[in-house]
Design a protein around this motif. Structure first.
Motif, PDB file in Angstrom:
ATOM      1  N   UNK A 179       0.878  -1.176   0.000  1.00 57.99           N
ATOM      2  CA  UNK A 179       0.000   0.000   0.000  1.00 57.99           C
ATOM      3  C   UNK A 179       0.913   1.224   0.000  1.00 57.99           C
ATOM      4  N   UNK A 180       0.313   2.400   0.084  1.00 59.39           N
ATOM      5  CA  UNK A 180       1.141   3.614   0.119  1.00 59.39           C
ATOM      6  C   UNK A 180       2.041   3.653   1.342  1.00 59.39           C
ATOM      7  N   UNK A 181       1.589   3.028   2.438  1.00 56.63           N
ATOM      8  CA  UNK A 181       2.309   3.176   3.695  1.00 56.63           C
ATOM      9  C   UNK A 181       3.011   1.912   4.168  1.00 56.63           C
ATOM     10  N   UNK A 182       2.761   0.771   3.493  1.00 60.18           N
ATOM     11  CA  UNK A 182       3.306  -0.495   3.985  1.00 60.18           C
ATOM     12  C   UNK A 182       3.578  -1.457   2.839  1.00 60.18           C
ATOM     13  N   UNK A 183       4.404  -2.446   3.127  1.00 56.70           N
ATOM     14  CA  UNK A 183       4.740  -3.441   2.100  1.00 56.70           C
ATOM     15  C   UNK A 183       4.931  -4.796   2.786  1.00 56.70           C
ATOM     16  N   UNK A 184       4.488  -5.864   2.116  1.00 51.15           N
ATOM     17  CA  UNK A 184       4.602  -7.229   2.647  1.00 51.15           C
ATOM     18  C   UNK A 184       5.420  -8.064   1.662  1.00 51.15           C
ATOM     19  N   UNK A 185       6.446  -8.720   2.158  1.00 51.44           N
ATOM     20  CA  UNK A 185       7.333  -9.510   1.283  1.00 51.44           C
ATOM     21  C   UNK A 185       7.790 -10.759   2.021  1.00 51.44           C
ATOM     22  N   UNK A 220       6.061  -4.498   6.773  1.00 51.53           N
ATOM     23  CA  UNK A 220       6.816  -3.351   7.298  1.00 51.53           C
ATOM     24  C   UNK A 220       6.134  -2.044   6.900  1.00 51.53           C
ATOM     25  N   UNK A 221       6.411  -1.002   7.657  1.00 58.61           N
ATOM     26  CA  UNK A 221       6.000   0.345   7.251  1.00 58.61           C
ATOM     27  C   UNK A 221       7.027   0.877   6.263  1.00 58.61           C
ATOM     28  N   UNK A 222       6.581   1.740   5.359  1.00 56.93           N
ATOM     29  CA  UNK A 222       7.549   2.384   4.461  1.00 56.93           C
ATOM     30  C   UNK A 222       8.381   3.402   5.236  1.00 56.93           C
ATOM     31  N   UNK A 223       7.753   4.062   6.201  1.00 56.92           N
ATOM     32  CA  UNK A 223       8.495   5.001   7.036  1.00 56.92           C
ATOM     33  C   UNK A 223       9.345   4.231   8.032  1.00 56.92           C
ATOM     34  N   UNK A 224      10.487   4.797   8.368  1.00 56.39           N
ATOM     35  CA  UNK A 224      11.388   4.100   9.284  1.00 56.39           C
ATOM     36  C   UNK A 224      11.013   4.352  10.745  1.00 56.39           C
ATOM     37  N   UNK A 283       2.694   6.887  15.617  1.00 61.56           N
ATOM     38  CA  UNK A 283       1.615   6.791  14.620  1.00 61.56           C
ATOM     39  C   UNK A 283       0.809   5.507  14.837  1.00 61.56           C
ATOM     40  N   UNK A 284      -0.065   5.482  15.856  1.00 65.97           N
ATOM     41  CA  UNK A 284      -0.821   4.255  16.142  1.00 65.97           C
ATOM     42  C   UNK A 284      -1.724   3.829  14.995  1.00 65.97           C
ATOM     43  N   UNK A 285      -2.206   4.787  14.193  1.00 69.24           N
ATOM     44  CA  UNK A 285      -3.044   4.397  13.047  1.00 69.24           C
ATOM     45  C   UNK A 285      -2.250   3.559  12.051  1.00 69.24           C
ATOM     46  N   UNK A 286      -0.993   3.905  11.873  1.00 65.47           N
ATOM     47  CA  UNK A 286      -0.149   3.146  10.951  1.00 65.47           C
ATOM     48  C   UNK A 286       0.067   1.727  11.483  1.00 65.47           C
ATOM     49  N   UNK A 287       0.171   1.592  12.806  1.00 71.29           N
ATOM     50  CA  UNK A 287       0.290   0.244  13.385  1.00 71.29           C
ATOM     51  C   UNK A 287      -0.937  -0.590  12.993  1.00 71.29           C
ATOM     52  N   UNK A 288      -2.119   0.023  13.040  1.00 69.42           N
ATOM     53  CA  UNK A 288      -3.337  -0.670  12.617  1.00 69.42           C
ATOM     54  C   UNK A 288      -3.296  -1.039  11.141  1.00 69.42           C
ATOM     55  N   UNK A 289      -2.737  -0.158  10.326  1.00 67.08           N
ATOM     56  CA  UNK A 289      -2.634  -0.454   8.887  1.00 67.08           C
ATOM     57  C   UNK A 289      -1.726  -1.658   8.640  1.00 67.08           C
ATOM     58  N   UNK A 290      -0.663  -1.761   9.413  1.00 59.97           N
ATOM     59  CA  UNK A 290       0.239  -2.912   9.240  1.00 59.97           C
ATOM     60  C   UNK A 290      -0.484  -4.209   9.597  1.00 59.97           C
ATOM     61  N   UNK A 291      -1.268  -4.179  10.672  1.00 59.83           N
ATOM     62  CA  UNK A 291      -2.004  -5.394  11.058  1.00 59.83           C
ATOM     63  C   UNK A 291      -3.071  -5.730  10.025  1.00 59.83           C
ATOM     64  N   UNK A 312      -1.307  -7.393   7.291  1.00 57.33           N
ATOM     65  CA  UNK A 312      -0.964  -8.762   7.701  1.00 57.33           C
ATOM     66  C   UNK A 312      -2.159  -9.692   7.513  1.00 57.33           C
ATOM     67  N   UNK A 313      -3.351  -9.213   7.843  1.00 58.98           N
ATOM     68  CA  UNK A 313      -4.563 -10.029   7.645  1.00 58.98           C
ATOM     69  C   UNK A 313      -4.794 -10.278   6.152  1.00 58.98           C
ATOM     70  N   UNK A 314      -4.502  -9.292   5.312  1.00 57.67           N
ATOM     71  CA  UNK A 314      -4.622  -9.480   3.858  1.00 57.67           C
ATOM     72  C   UNK A 314      -3.655 -10.550   3.371  1.00 57.67           C
ATOM     73  N   UNK A 315      -2.442 -10.538   3.922  1.00 58.62           N
ATOM     74  CA  UNK A 315      -1.445 -11.555   3.559  1.00 58.62           C
ATOM     75  C   UNK A 315      -1.997 -12.946   3.876  1.00 58.62           C
ATOM     76  N   UNK A 316      -2.612 -13.096   5.058  1.00 57.30           N
ATOM     77  CA  UNK A 316      -3.152 -14.402   5.451  1.00 57.30           C
ATOM     78  C   UNK A 316      -4.207 -14.861   4.456  1.00 57.30           C
ATOM     79  N   UNK A 317      -5.036 -13.948   3.988  1.00 60.15           N
ATOM     80  CA  UNK A 317      -6.068 -14.298   2.987  1.00 60.15           C
ATOM     81  C   UNK A 317      -5.413 -14.692   1.669  1.00 60.15           C
ATOM     82  N   UNK A 318      -4.475 -13.862   1.215  1.00 60.52           N
ATOM     83  CA  UNK A 318      -3.803 -14.132  -0.069  1.00 60.52           C
ATOM     84  C   UNK A 318      -3.113 -15.493  -0.026  1.00 60.52           C
TER      85      UNK A 318
END
Ligand code: AMP
Length: 116
Positions: free
Chosen positions: A25-31, A45-49, A60-68, A71-77
């Motif tokens: 996504x704009x703010x995170x990446x899964x690999x 991971x977040x794109x921001x360090x 940025x607690x909202x970003x923590x939620x975006x990462x989770x 992660x749930x999308x990864x489990x579905x994929x």
């Protein structure tokens, strides 16, 4: 956005170092983890360090939620319908080896608990 040119995961986020990307996504990446501990082992991971989840949630607690959510999308994929584990290591005693916040998404086999 704060990034660290010496950081391995910042380099993966920017494409300087290649990775097997599952979703992003704009703010995170899964690999995929380079040394998988389960049939599915993906890092989110977040794109921001941020050095770890403590630093991320303080800033940025909202970003923590975006990462989770990612992660749930990864489990579905990955088809982890029978269960999976999300793990994050914080600091030396936990064995954190890359100081850029990341969630491990593990699945595809029965996972012992507690881990060794
Ligand atoms: P941790 O020990 O919790 O900090 O996790 C770091 C993870 O990053 C380990 O599971 C490593 O196998 C993984 N890793 C290290 N380098 C790479 C890389 N270039 N691409 C993908 N995963 C990596």
């Amino acid at each position: 956005m704060n990034t660290d040119s010496d950081c391995l995961f910042c380099k993966i986020s920017s494409g300087v170092i290649p990775a097997d990307v599952i979703t992003e996504s704009n703010s995170a990446i899964a690999f995929r983890d380079i040394d998988p501990k389960a049939p599915t082992h993906v890092l989110v991971i977040s794109r921001e360090h941020f050095s770890d989840v403590d630093e991320l949630t303080a800033s940025d607690p909202n970003l923590a939620g975006e990462l989770l959510t990612l992660a749930a999308s990864v489990a579905k994929i990955e088809g982890l319908g029978t269960g999976y584990r999300i793990v994050t290591n914080i600091g030396q005693d936990a064995g954190q080896s890359v100081p850029h916040v990341h969630f491990h998404v593990l699945g595809g086999r029965s996972l012992a608990w507690p881990p060794g």
